[in-house]
Design an enzyme around this catalytic site. Sequence first.
Site, short mmCIF file in Angstrom:
data_model
loop_
_atom_site.label_atom_id
_atom_site.label_comp_id
_atom_site.label_asym_id
_atom_site.label_seq_id
_atom_site.Cartn_x
_atom_site.Cartn_y
_atom_site.Cartn_z
N ARG A 54 0.83 -1.21 0.00
CA ARG A 54 0.00 0.00 0.00
C ARG A 54 0.87 1.26 0.00
O ARG A 54 0.40 2.34 -0.38
CB ARG A 54 -0.98 -0.02 1.20
CG ARG A 54 -1.82 1.24 1.34
CD ARG A 54 -3.17 1.02 2.03
NE ARG A 54 -3.11 0.15 3.19
CZ ARG A 54 -2.66 0.50 4.40
NH1 ARG A 54 -2.23 1.72 4.64
NH2 ARG A 54 -2.65 -0.38 5.39
N TYR A 107 -14.54 17.05 -16.52
CA TYR A 107 -14.96 15.65 -16.64
C TYR A 107 -16.14 15.38 -15.69
O TYR A 107 -16.17 15.91 -14.58
CB TYR A 107 -13.76 14.77 -16.28
CG TYR A 107 -14.04 13.30 -16.28
CD1 TYR A 107 -14.24 12.62 -17.48
CD2 TYR A 107 -14.11 12.57 -15.10
CE1 TYR A 107 -14.51 11.26 -17.49
CE2 TYR A 107 -14.37 11.22 -15.10
CZ TYR A 107 -14.58 10.56 -16.29
OH TYR A 107 -14.83 9.22 -16.30
N ASP A 179 -5.77 19.08 -14.95
CA ASP A 179 -6.01 17.73 -15.46
C ASP A 179 -5.50 17.70 -16.90
O ASP A 179 -6.05 18.34 -17.78
CB ASP A 179 -7.52 17.42 -15.39
CG ASP A 179 -7.85 15.99 -15.84
OD1 ASP A 179 -7.09 15.42 -16.64
OD2 ASP A 179 -8.89 15.45 -15.39
N LYS A 204 -6.40 6.45 -19.85
CA LYS A 204 -6.67 6.93 -21.20
C LYS A 204 -5.40 6.86 -22.05
O LYS A 204 -4.96 5.78 -22.39
CB LYS A 204 -7.25 8.35 -21.14
CG LYS A 204 -8.37 8.53 -20.11
CD LYS A 204 -9.64 7.79 -20.49
CE LYS A 204 -10.69 7.81 -19.38
NZ LYS A 204 -10.99 9.11 -18.82
#
Length: 395
Positions: A54, A107, A179, A204
């Site tokens: 983690r 978005y 972004d 993406k």
Amino acid sequence: MKDSTKSIWAGEETSLIGGATQVPIVNSVAYGYQDVTEWENVIRGKAEGYVYGRYKNPTVEAFEEKIRNLENAEAAVSFSTGMAAITNTMFALLSPGDRIVSVKDTYGGTNRLFLDILPRFGIKVTLCETNDHAAIEEEMEKGCNILYLETPTNPTMQISDIARLAKVSHQVGAIVIVDNTMATPINQKPLTLGADLVVHSATKYLGGHADALGGVLCGNTELIQQVYEYRMITGAALDPTAAYSLLRGMKTLEIRIARQNENALEIAQYLQASPYVETVYYPGLQNDHNHELAKKQMTGFGGILSFSLKGGIVATNKFLPKLKFAHLAANLGAVETTIGPITTTSHAECTLEEIREAGISEGLIRYSAGIENVADLIADLEQAFHAVYETTSVR
Ligand SMILES: *Cc1c(COP(=O)(O)O)cnc(C)c1O
């Protein structure tokens, strides 16, 4: 190193084990120690090493290093998805009473975070008209902790002037987050333009093959450390297998983006000249109202465009299934062309009401150009138009 070289070579060296030429997938959850003092030193950050999945992982670190290099950043921290990157960043950096200034046209998931989730924790969010730079500056001057931009926006490809807005943002002491999913570092480097942090949905273009989810945040060491410590506790770490897929995809990032830039421009020009098309949004078009600004801050116009058809949603719903070389799917940025109405893609998380409120036409179609031969893609669009408009009276 230039970007094409960085895409291939950057960030891998320290994760290569035993002379391997490719970064291995390290699935081990924990790392063993013979010496307790050494173990403690690694836990306290006094020595390099791995303790628990983690926190850090060698495959994940190679991915972070590659994108860090491409964005010219001091540091990077990755996440399980792009939305995890955005959400963790906001919660790590903000406290009740703080204020975000952003734009309406972000978005869909980001928009939901801003409108539904953050206000429940006492964080104020003001969304401005995406193209109204003066309004954004005015709002920042009323008090602002984070200026959050997404440029180009998904799917209308609106452009925000990063350098201009970062200047005012810094005058009021706010952090600028961009972004950069749509542009990728190949087409735009927000940190060089004055942003403090750049966030990606690696799902993406970075991965590019629509087979792995991921997110990443790049910026200066201090801010990244703050967000990393938050993620360490809240746990949205990137899976090593996904990190491997993303890393492998990134090796062809520069060459894919160059082809997608070319394909998108040719397709935008074709659509603009088509008698069946009402509007086309693509900043690479000479007559697009964002063209000059895009030219100033970007080195390529990207692989995404959006358009609407004459005959509205009825025509759209007939047109889309006729395409042979386009997945009707929610993602973007893959090697294959993908297409979809914005109501099921970029704005799937929003109601029709909210889409209209954001000033976006509900009949808009998002087109993510793949790396296929562009003549084939255009011929495909052409046959689909003929099938719709010459056999029905939808026109
Ligand atoms: C897809 C996307 C996101 C969210 O990323 P996920 O990996 O799907 O969580 C955020 N911003 C933009 C611009 C996107 O296209």
